[in-house]
Design a protein around this motif. Sequence first.
Motif, PDB file in Angstrom:
ATOM      1  N   PRO A 115       0.973  -1.018  -0.773  1.00 58.79           N
ATOM      2  CA  PRO A 115       0.425   0.244   0.116  1.00 58.79           C
ATOM      3  C   PRO A 115       0.801   1.356   0.191  1.00 58.79           C
ATOM      4  O   PRO A 115       1.475   1.279   0.463  1.00 58.79           O
ATOM      5  CB  PRO A 115      -1.161   0.255   1.315  1.00 58.79           C
ATOM      6  CG  PRO A 115      -0.132  -1.356   1.677  1.00 58.79           C
ATOM      7  CD  PRO A 115       0.752  -2.041   1.323  1.00 58.79           C
ATOM      8  N   THR A 116       0.154   2.385  -0.213  1.00 61.38           N
ATOM      9  CA  THR A 116       1.241   3.437  -0.545  1.00 61.38           C
ATOM     10  C   THR A 116       1.621   3.994   1.542  1.00 61.38           C
ATOM     11  O   THR A 116       0.600   3.562   1.951  1.00 61.38           O
ATOM     12  CB  THR A 116       0.491   4.757  -0.676  1.00 61.38           C
ATOM     13  OG1 THR A 116      -0.746   4.806  -0.227  1.00 61.38           O
ATOM     14  CG2 THR A 116      -0.405   4.346  -2.555  1.00 61.38           C
ATOM     15  N   PRO A 158      -6.127 -10.859   2.061  1.00 63.65           N
ATOM     16  CA  PRO A 158      -5.260 -12.330   2.666  1.00 63.65           C
ATOM     17  C   PRO A 158      -4.031 -12.467   1.429  1.00 63.65           C
ATOM     18  O   PRO A 158      -2.456 -12.473   2.131  1.00 63.65           O
ATOM     19  CB  PRO A 158      -5.990 -13.474   3.008  1.00 63.65           C
ATOM     20  CG  PRO A 158      -7.351 -12.939   3.198  1.00 63.65           C
ATOM     21  CD  PRO A 158      -7.005 -11.641   2.863  1.00 63.65           C
ATOM     22  N   THR A 159      -4.474 -12.846   0.613  1.00 63.20           N
ATOM     23  CA  THR A 159      -3.334 -13.362  -0.694  1.00 63.20           C
ATOM     24  C   THR A 159      -2.421 -11.891  -0.445  1.00 63.20           C
ATOM     25  O   THR A 159      -0.608 -12.219  -0.788  1.00 63.20           O
ATOM     26  CB  THR A 159      -3.568 -13.601  -1.632  1.00 63.20           C
ATOM     27  OG1 THR A 159      -4.662 -12.214  -2.006  1.00 63.20           O
ATOM     28  CG2 THR A 159      -4.384 -15.170  -1.631  1.00 63.20           C
ATOM     29  N   ALA A 160      -2.871 -10.614  -0.593  1.00 64.64           N
ATOM     30  CA  ALA A 160      -2.111  -9.506  -0.857  1.00 64.64           C
ATOM     31  C   ALA A 160      -0.472  -9.369   0.339  1.00 64.64           C
ATOM     32  O   ALA A 160       0.645  -9.245   0.388  1.00 64.64           O
ATOM     33  CB  ALA A 160      -2.570  -8.146  -1.034  1.00 64.64           C
ATOM     34  N   MET A 161      -1.601  -9.508   1.266  1.00 64.81           N
ATOM     35  CA  MET A 161      -0.877  -9.003   2.710  1.00 64.81           C
ATOM     36  C   MET A 161       0.354 -10.253   2.914  1.00 64.81           C
ATOM     37  O   MET A 161       1.459 -10.064   2.930  1.00 64.81           O
ATOM     38  CB  MET A 161      -1.940 -10.112   3.866  1.00 64.81           C
ATOM     39  CG  MET A 161      -0.504  -9.252   5.262  1.00 64.81           C
ATOM     40  SD  MET A 161      -1.719 -10.338   6.071  1.00 64.81           S
ATOM     41  CE  MET A 161      -2.257 -12.085   6.161  1.00 64.81           C
ATOM     42  N   TRP A 162       0.364 -11.646   2.649  1.00 63.63           N
ATOM     43  CA  TRP A 162       1.548 -12.425   2.361  1.00 63.63           C
ATOM     44  C   TRP A 162       1.670 -11.848   1.593  1.00 63.63           C
ATOM     45  O   TRP A 162       3.219 -12.450   1.752  1.00 63.63           O
ATOM     46  CB  TRP A 162       1.188 -13.853   1.964  1.00 63.63           C
ATOM     47  CG  TRP A 162       0.179 -14.912   3.396  1.00 63.63           C
ATOM     48  CD1 TRP A 162      -1.591 -15.067   3.571  1.00 63.63           C
ATOM     49  CD2 TRP A 162       0.786 -14.942   4.379  1.00 63.63           C
ATOM     50  NE1 TRP A 162      -1.227 -14.884   4.630  1.00 63.63           N
ATOM     51  CE2 TRP A 162      -0.411 -15.720   5.099  1.00 63.63           C
ATOM     52  CE3 TRP A 162       2.242 -15.282   5.341  1.00 63.63           C
ATOM     53  CZ2 TRP A 162      -0.154 -15.663   6.924  1.00 63.63           C
ATOM     54  CZ3 TRP A 162       2.065 -15.818   5.696  1.00 63.63           C
ATOM     55  CH2 TRP A 162       1.431 -16.250   6.902  1.00 63.63           C
ATOM     56  N   LEU A 163       2.103 -11.464   0.024  1.00 68.19           N
ATOM     57  CA  LEU A 163       3.175 -11.300  -0.901  1.00 68.19           C
ATOM     58  C   LEU A 163       3.770 -10.518  -0.222  1.00 68.19           C
ATOM     59  O   LEU A 163       4.819 -10.351   0.006  1.00 68.19           O
ATOM     60  CB  LEU A 163       2.010 -10.505  -2.052  1.00 68.19           C
ATOM     61  CG  LEU A 163       3.369  -9.923  -3.156  1.00 68.19           C
ATOM     62  CD1 LEU A 163       4.880 -10.858  -3.681  1.00 68.19           C
ATOM     63  CD2 LEU A 163       1.829  -9.741  -4.387  1.00 68.19           C
ATOM     64  N   THR A 164       3.084  -9.019   0.261  1.00 63.19           N
ATOM     65  CA  THR A 164       4.016  -7.869   0.880  1.00 63.19           C
ATOM     66  C   THR A 164       5.072  -8.564   2.054  1.00 63.19           C
ATOM     67  O   THR A 164       6.445  -8.263   2.591  1.00 63.19           O
ATOM     68  CB  THR A 164       3.270  -7.129   1.729  1.00 63.19           C
ATOM     69  OG1 THR A 164       2.247  -7.442   3.210  1.00 63.19           O
ATOM     70  CG2 THR A 164       2.345  -6.640   0.721  1.00 63.19           C
TER      71      THR A 164
END
Length: 108
Positions: free
Chosen positions: A59-60, A72-78
């Motif tokens: 996120p910015t 959740p998938t975006a969180m795990w990628l970060t």
Amino acid sequence: SCRMATEIFLKAFLVFKAKLSEPEIRTFNHHLDKLLSRVQKIDAAHEVLTIEKQLAAFPTISERYTGAELAPTAMWLTYEIALHVAAAVVRSLTDRNLRAAVLSQNAC
């Protein structure tokens, strides 16, 4: 946050490898893309550079105050990006590169 961890490890790399001072590090602010550009000037083949195309996953910086949640998938990628950068920086700053030994054990 994972973005902050990524930023801190990139800045640590620049402090140790480019001998940047605190005021020089502050000029990067929270711009991960600028940090990666500087890393590339020092080591064009450094493995942290592989995250460049994934920076949009974070996120910015202003969004950290909104309380917005990542999927959740975006969180795990970060999380994966932050761990990758942390491990790569630590390996490049120490003599503790155990990757070959770990990978050979996993092959058994």
